[in-house]
Design an enzyme around this catalytic site. Structure first.
Site, PDB file in Angstrom:
ATOM      1  N   LYS A 233      -9.911 -39.650 -38.628  1.00 39.72           N
ATOM      2  CA  LYS A 233     -10.611 -39.113 -37.601  1.00 39.72           C
ATOM      3  C   LYS A 233     -10.216 -39.999 -36.137  1.00 39.72           C
ATOM      4  O   LYS A 233     -10.024 -41.400 -36.142  1.00 39.72           O
ATOM      5  CB  LYS A 233     -11.896 -38.236 -38.038  1.00 39.72           C
TER       6      LYS A 233
ATOM      7  N   GLY B  25       0.559 -25.153 -35.259  1.00 42.44           N
ATOM      8  CA  GLY B  25       0.809 -23.299 -35.796  1.00 42.44           C
ATOM      9  C   GLY B  25       1.017 -23.620 -36.871  1.00 42.44           C
ATOM     10  O   GLY B  25       2.257 -22.745 -37.352  1.00 42.44           O
TER      11      GLY B  25
ATOM     12  N   SER C 162     -14.794 -27.658 -30.156  1.00 42.00           N
ATOM     13  CA  SER C 162     -14.760 -28.371 -29.103  1.00 42.00           C
ATOM     14  C   SER C 162     -16.022 -29.809 -29.915  1.00 42.00           C
ATOM     15  O   SER C 162     -16.977 -29.753 -29.349  1.00 42.00           O
ATOM     16  CB  SER C 162     -15.870 -27.899 -28.048  1.00 42.00           C
TER      17      SER C 162
ATOM     18  N   CYS D  92      -7.737 -35.276 -25.883  1.00 45.12           N
ATOM     19  CA  CYS D  92      -8.683 -34.827 -26.135  1.00 45.12           C
ATOM     20  C   CYS D  92      -9.465 -33.587 -25.324  1.00 45.12           C
ATOM     21  O   CYS D  92      -9.548 -34.365 -23.758  1.00 45.12           O
ATOM     22  CB  CYS D  92      -9.858 -35.235 -26.969  1.00 45.12           C
TER      23      CYS D  92
HETATM   24  C1  SIN Z   1     -12.638 -33.215 -30.658  1.00 45.14           C
HETATM   25  O1  SIN Z   1     -13.390 -34.353 -31.678  1.00 45.14           O
HETATM   26  O2  SIN Z   1     -12.520 -32.625 -29.431  1.00 45.14           O
HETATM   27  C2  SIN Z   1     -10.795 -33.246 -31.239  1.00 45.14           C
HETATM   28  C3  SIN Z   1     -10.027 -34.375 -30.756  1.00 45.14           C
HETATM   29  C4  SIN Z   1      -9.178 -33.802 -29.993  1.00 45.14           C
HETATM   30  O3  SIN Z   1      -8.632 -32.592 -29.458  1.00 45.14           O
HETATM   31  O4  SIN Z   1      -8.288 -34.803 -29.752  1.00 45.14           O
END
Ligand code: SIN
Length: 311
Positions: free
Chosen positions: A43, A249, A68, A129
């Site tokens: 992550k 996708g 989100s 992001c």
């Molecule tokens: C997020 O944690 O909001 C998603 C991460 C991203 O889209 O970069």
């Protein structure tokens, strides 16, 4: 048959997870390590633990997802520590760390710390992001992207790639590719979710996620054509030494095949991993292998980037 190389590291299979999908906790990362994925990607991390946006913040539809999340993560130290454990247990499987500091300085501080962990195969710097209220997506701001990459490559010399948002206008593709070609990037990942979509439940007349009035990043089937176009155009515009990793996708072997045909050196899986769990890697790998066998291909380089267009 499905092996590939990213940032000098050998992946036995050219499929792995997109950052964000099932890769936040140590147990998630362990499941990925145990799976048929060719690499593990964490992550996106910040300096300290982050709760992220209020829930509900992830929703699946029949053909995709909206999220989100707001970069909820355990802080970079946990992902550096996990790199050591991963390396002891699964030495052949590269471990990549996604970084998404909230400022240039935060990114520099994280990179300086991660520099000391040699078990990290490469960094994927997330400049895309769409879910941070009040913070624009860095890679849509070209001068800011240049400032970020100038600063990053001043302090960080180990393999690094960046995660890009989807672009839609050929002028923007050319402008950002000209910037990216100035730096010793090892790869770009195309694409992050399509930002600020809106999924609603018409029966309750309500948005399905809470943050940003229901706006969030769209993934899954909705974004495959956009992802393929980004993979294709960046593989034509970037220096050949910058690999393009496809994301968007992918839920079957034929989707992965299409990404590679457009120029992807490896393919990440996000929404489908969330839906199916880590078994998706073995299934999609088998399907991709069957397609290659039918076509007489023995290696992904036999068809990588060889999309035909109609003259
Ligand atoms: C997020 O944690 O909001 C998603 C991460 C991203 O889209 O970069």
């Amino acid at each position: 048959m499905l092996q590939t190389i990213i940032a000098g590291h050998h992946l036995p299979v050219c499929l792995y997870n997109a950052s964000g999908a099932m890769c936040t906790t140590k147990s998630d990362l362990g499941l990925l390590a145990d799976s048929h994925a060719g690499a593990v990607l964490t992550k996106s991390c910040t300096l300290a633990y982050r709760n992220g946006n209020p829930k509900p913040r992830y929703h699946e539809t029949a053909i995709g997802s909206i999220n989100s999340m707001g970069i909820p993560n355990l802080g970079y130290e946990v992902y550096a520590q996990t790199a050591l454990e991963h390396h002891q247990k699964y030495p052949p499987k590269p471990y990549f760390v996604s970084v998404s500091g909230m400022s240039i300085n935060e990114n520099l501080e994280i990179l300086a710390k991660l520099n000391q962990t040699e078990q990290i195969a490469a960094i994927e710097l997330n400049l895309s992001c769409p879910n941070l209220p009040g913070k624009p997506q860095v890679a849509y701001d070209f001068p800011q992207t240049e400032r970020m990459l100038d600063a990053v490559f001043d302090v960080y010399q180990k393999p690094l790639g960046i995660k890009l948002p989807p672009y839609f206008d050929l002028v923007h593709f050319e402008q950002i590719a000209t910037i990216l070609n100035q730096y010793p990037l090892h790869f770009v990942t195309c694409v992050n979710s399509i930002g600020n979509g809106l999924v609603i439940d018409w029966q309750t007349e309500t948005s399905v996620i809470k943050p940003k009035g229901g706006l969030g990043g769209i993934g899954g089937d909705y974004i495959k054509p956009t992802a393929l176009a980004n993979v294709r155009v960046f593989s034509q515009l970037l220096r050949p030494s910058i690999a393009v990793i496809g994301c968007g996708g992918v839920k079957s072997g034929s989707d992965a095949f299409e990404h590679i045909l457009c120029g992807a050196t490896a393919v990440q899986i996000g929404t489908q991993l969330m839906k199916e769990g880590t078994d998706c890697f073995a299934r999609i790998a088998t399907e991709l292998q069957q397609i290659m066998q039918q076509k007489g291909y023995t290696n992904i380089n036999d068809f990588k980037g060889k999309l035909k267009t109609i003259e």
